[in-house]
Scaffold this motif. Structure first.
Motif, short mmCIF file in Angstrom:
data_model
loop_
_atom_site.label_atom_id
_atom_site.label_comp_id
_atom_site.label_asym_id
_atom_site.label_seq_id
_atom_site.Cartn_x
_atom_site.Cartn_y
_atom_site.Cartn_z
N ALA A 292 1.67 7.98 -11.08
CA ALA A 292 0.55 7.06 -11.30
C ALA A 292 -0.14 6.62 -10.02
CB ALA A 292 1.03 5.83 -12.06
N VAL A 293 0.44 6.90 -8.85
CA VAL A 293 -0.14 6.39 -7.60
C VAL A 293 -0.47 7.53 -6.65
CG1 VAL A 293 1.16 4.23 -7.83
CG2 VAL A 293 2.12 6.10 -6.46
N ASP A 294 -1.27 7.20 -5.65
CA ASP A 294 -1.62 8.13 -4.57
C ASP A 294 -1.58 7.38 -3.27
OD1 ASP A 294 -2.38 10.68 -6.01
OD2 ASP A 294 -3.76 9.27 -6.99
N THR A 295 -1.53 8.11 -2.17
CA THR A 295 -1.54 7.48 -0.86
C THR A 295 -2.78 6.60 -0.71
OG1 THR A 295 -0.39 9.38 0.10
CG2 THR A 295 -1.53 7.91 1.62
N GLY A 296 -2.57 5.36 -0.25
CA GLY A 296 -3.66 4.42 -0.09
C GLY A 296 -3.83 3.45 -1.24
N THR A 297 -3.15 3.72 -2.38
CA THR A 297 -3.24 2.82 -3.53
C THR A 297 -2.53 1.50 -3.23
OG1 THR A 297 -3.17 4.72 -5.02
CG2 THR A 297 -2.76 2.56 -5.99
N TYR A 298 -3.19 0.39 -3.57
CA TYR A 298 -2.57 -0.93 -3.44
C TYR A 298 -1.94 -1.28 -4.79
CZ TYR A 298 -1.91 -5.92 -2.63
OH TYR A 298 -1.37 -7.16 -2.50
N VAL A 299 -0.67 -1.64 -4.78
CA VAL A 299 0.04 -1.85 -6.04
C VAL A 299 0.85 -3.15 -6.01
CG1 VAL A 299 0.24 0.61 -6.56
CG2 VAL A 299 2.04 -0.52 -5.24
N VAL B 181 0.86 -1.18 0.00
CA VAL B 181 0.00 0.00 0.00
C VAL B 181 0.90 1.24 0.00
CG1 VAL B 181 -1.75 1.30 1.27
CG2 VAL B 181 -1.83 -1.21 1.24
N VAL B 182 0.58 2.20 -0.86
CA VAL B 182 1.36 3.44 -0.92
C VAL B 182 1.10 4.25 0.35
CG1 VAL B 182 1.73 5.59 -2.18
CG2 VAL B 182 1.27 3.46 -3.43
N THR B 183 2.18 4.58 1.06
CA THR B 183 2.05 5.33 2.32
C THR B 183 2.52 6.78 2.20
OG1 THR B 183 4.22 4.59 3.09
CG2 THR B 183 2.32 3.24 3.69
N ALA B 184 3.32 7.08 1.19
CA ALA B 184 3.77 8.45 0.97
C ALA B 184 4.21 8.57 -0.48
CB ALA B 184 4.92 8.81 1.91
N VAL B 185 3.86 9.68 -1.12
CA VAL B 185 4.20 9.90 -2.52
C VAL B 185 4.95 11.21 -2.66
CG1 VAL B 185 3.33 10.05 -4.88
CG2 VAL B 185 2.05 8.73 -3.18
N TYR B 186 6.00 11.20 -3.48
CA TYR B 186 6.78 12.40 -3.75
C TYR B 186 6.79 12.63 -5.26
CZ TYR B 186 8.12 11.61 1.04
OH TYR B 186 8.09 11.41 2.40
N LYS B 187 5.76 13.34 -5.73
CA LYS B 187 5.61 13.60 -7.17
C LYS B 187 6.52 14.73 -7.63
CE LYS B 187 0.73 12.16 -7.04
NZ LYS B 187 0.77 10.95 -7.89
N THR B 188 6.90 15.61 -6.70
CA THR B 188 7.78 16.74 -7.00
C THR B 188 8.83 16.84 -5.90
OG1 THR B 188 6.37 18.31 -5.81
CG2 THR B 188 5.93 18.00 -8.16
N GLY B 189 9.81 17.72 -6.11
CA GLY B 189 10.79 17.98 -5.07
C GLY B 189 12.05 17.16 -5.16
N GLY B 190 12.17 16.32 -6.20
CA GLY B 190 13.42 15.60 -6.39
C GLY B 190 13.43 14.17 -5.92
N PHE B 191 12.50 13.76 -5.04
CA PHE B 191 12.50 12.37 -4.56
C PHE B 191 12.01 11.41 -5.64
CE2 PHE B 191 11.81 14.32 -0.15
CZ PHE B 191 13.17 14.42 0.06
N SER B 192 11.01 11.85 -6.42
CA SER B 192 10.55 11.10 -7.59
C SER B 192 10.24 9.64 -7.28
CB SER B 192 11.59 11.17 -8.72
OG SER B 192 11.81 12.50 -9.11
N GLY B 193 9.34 9.41 -6.37
CA GLY B 193 8.96 8.04 -6.04
C GLY B 193 7.95 7.99 -4.92
N ALA B 194 7.78 6.81 -4.34
CA ALA B 194 6.79 6.63 -3.28
C ALA B 194 7.21 5.47 -2.38
CB ALA B 194 5.42 6.34 -3.88
N TYR B 195 6.80 5.55 -1.14
CA TYR B 195 6.97 4.44 -0.21
C TYR B 195 5.77 3.51 -0.30
CZ TYR B 195 10.96 6.47 2.26
OH TYR B 195 12.20 6.96 2.59
N ILE B 196 6.02 2.20 -0.26
CA ILE B 196 4.94 1.23 -0.14
C ILE B 196 5.22 0.35 1.07
CG2 ILE B 196 4.48 1.26 -2.61
CD1 ILE B 196 5.78 -1.52 -2.80
#
Length: 349
Positions: free
Chosen positions: A319-326, A274-289
């Motif tokens: 492509a993802v948001d917090t709470g998305t199951y991937v 489950v996506v717990t944090a998303v960094y669409k901008t700011g240089g991190f360019s990714g997400a925690y699951i």
């Protein structure tokens, strides 16, 4: 070949920045102080490579009259333990450049240097067609192309670019930037204490050699030019090839493992979370699951593998948001002391 991955900001490491109450359990990381920070490297005039110590640098390979047809850098491990260089990079900057090192002249290393062995990194050739004998089979091939008059090759203990540093880099200036070793030769504006000698012209048939494995953090003292035609490249061969683990499909904790590095690093892995944090901008360019149903209060004495992982990729983040199951498939790498998945392929619920 040059890495195409651009420099990015360090991953957020504080648990307070994760967006769920079921926070990720940080992986236990052992100190890297017990890993030898330097292993000798020889540079033969024609190229330069680092991973422990530059032992020989050869910059004029392929020019008329040269004994070898490629430039090279030779790395040497003088320690009693194998040195894993798969998270290191060899970087080069022109002699008078004061900007950060460039992604176009950064070469991510791949291998392991056994005790007492040399790791041969081949570079470009000055000749077209190249002149001279072929090198022993290189342990890694790059497009490294140092100039005969001067330059600055450096080895960093990560794949991040060396920042805009100039002058004397001994002491904390080097260690604070994860620089394992650096050679400024000839007209270089960046060095350890003072510059090493340079061949000066492509007609000079000499390599830049470390003097008797010395490492006094003084390039002028530690390196000398070889005798004419006394260029002796050495490779490692099969014993320095780092095995690639087979792909796995399992929980995040299996990818993370309970040691300082993932047992799956460099290999492919498929996992779900489950996506717990998303960094669409700011240089991190990714997400925690994070694996569903994990987190909260845990006993770190028994809970030794993390149930969360960072997935690096701007397309994935978009492509993802917090709470998305991937379900994600990607390459397992170590970055900034943390395990992550890169180049991810994404499947939905």
């Amino acid at each position: 070949m040059p890495a195409t991955r651009s420099r990015r900001a360090p991953r957020p490491a504080s648990r307070s920045r994760w967006s769920r109450s079921e926070d990720l359990v940080p992986r236990r990381r052992s100190s890297r102080a017990d890993v030898p920070r330097r292993a000798a490297c020889r540079a033969g005039v024609g190229g330069c490579g680092r991973s422990r110590h530059h032992q020989r640098l050869y910059i004029t390979g392929g020019s008329a009259g040269q004994p070898y047809n490629q430039k090279f850098v030779e790395l040497y491990n003088p320690t009693s333990e194998a040195v894993d260089i798969s998270e290191w990079s060899l970087q080069y900057r022109a002699a008078t450049n004061s900007a950060p090192f460039s992604v176009n002249t950064k070469y991510d290393l791949d291998g392991i240097i056994q005790p007492g062995k040399h790791f041969l990194v081949a570079g470009n050739s000055n000749g077209s067609p190249p002149v001279g004998a072929p090198l022993p089979t290189p342990d890694q091939v790059t497009t490294l192309a140092p100039a005969a008059g001067g330059g600055t090759p450096g080895a960093r203990g990560s794949t991040e670019l060396i920042p805009a540093l100039t002058g004397d880099l001994t002491g904390t200036r080097a260690s604070d930037n994860s620089i394992v070793d650096l050679i400024g030769f000839g007209t270089s504006n960046t060095y350890e204490t003072a510059v090493a000698p340079a061949p000066g012209a492509t007609s000079v048939r000499k390599s830049i050699n470390r003097a008797g494995f010395a490492d006094t953090d003084n390039n002028a003292v530690d390196f000398t030019l070889s005798e004419t035609d006394a260029v002796t490249p050495q490779n490692c061969g099969a014993t320095c090839v780092l095995p690639l683990p087979p792909p796995i499909n399992g929980p995040i904790a299996q990818i993370q493992g309970d040691g300082p590095k993932s047992p799956q690093r460099r290999g492919q892995a498929t996992t779900r979370g489950v996506v717990t944090a998303v960094y669409k901008t700011g240089g991190f360019s990714g997400a925690y699951i994070q694996s569903p149903g994990t987190g909260g209060a845990v006993d770190l004495a028994t809970h030794t593998a993390s149930d969360g992982i960072f997935v690096f990729g701007s397309a994935f983040a978009a492509a993802v948001d917090t709470g998305t199951y991937v379900e994600v498939t990607g390459k397992v790498v170590e970055f900034g002391g943390m395990t992550e998945l890169t180049a991810p392929d994404l499947d939905g619920p």
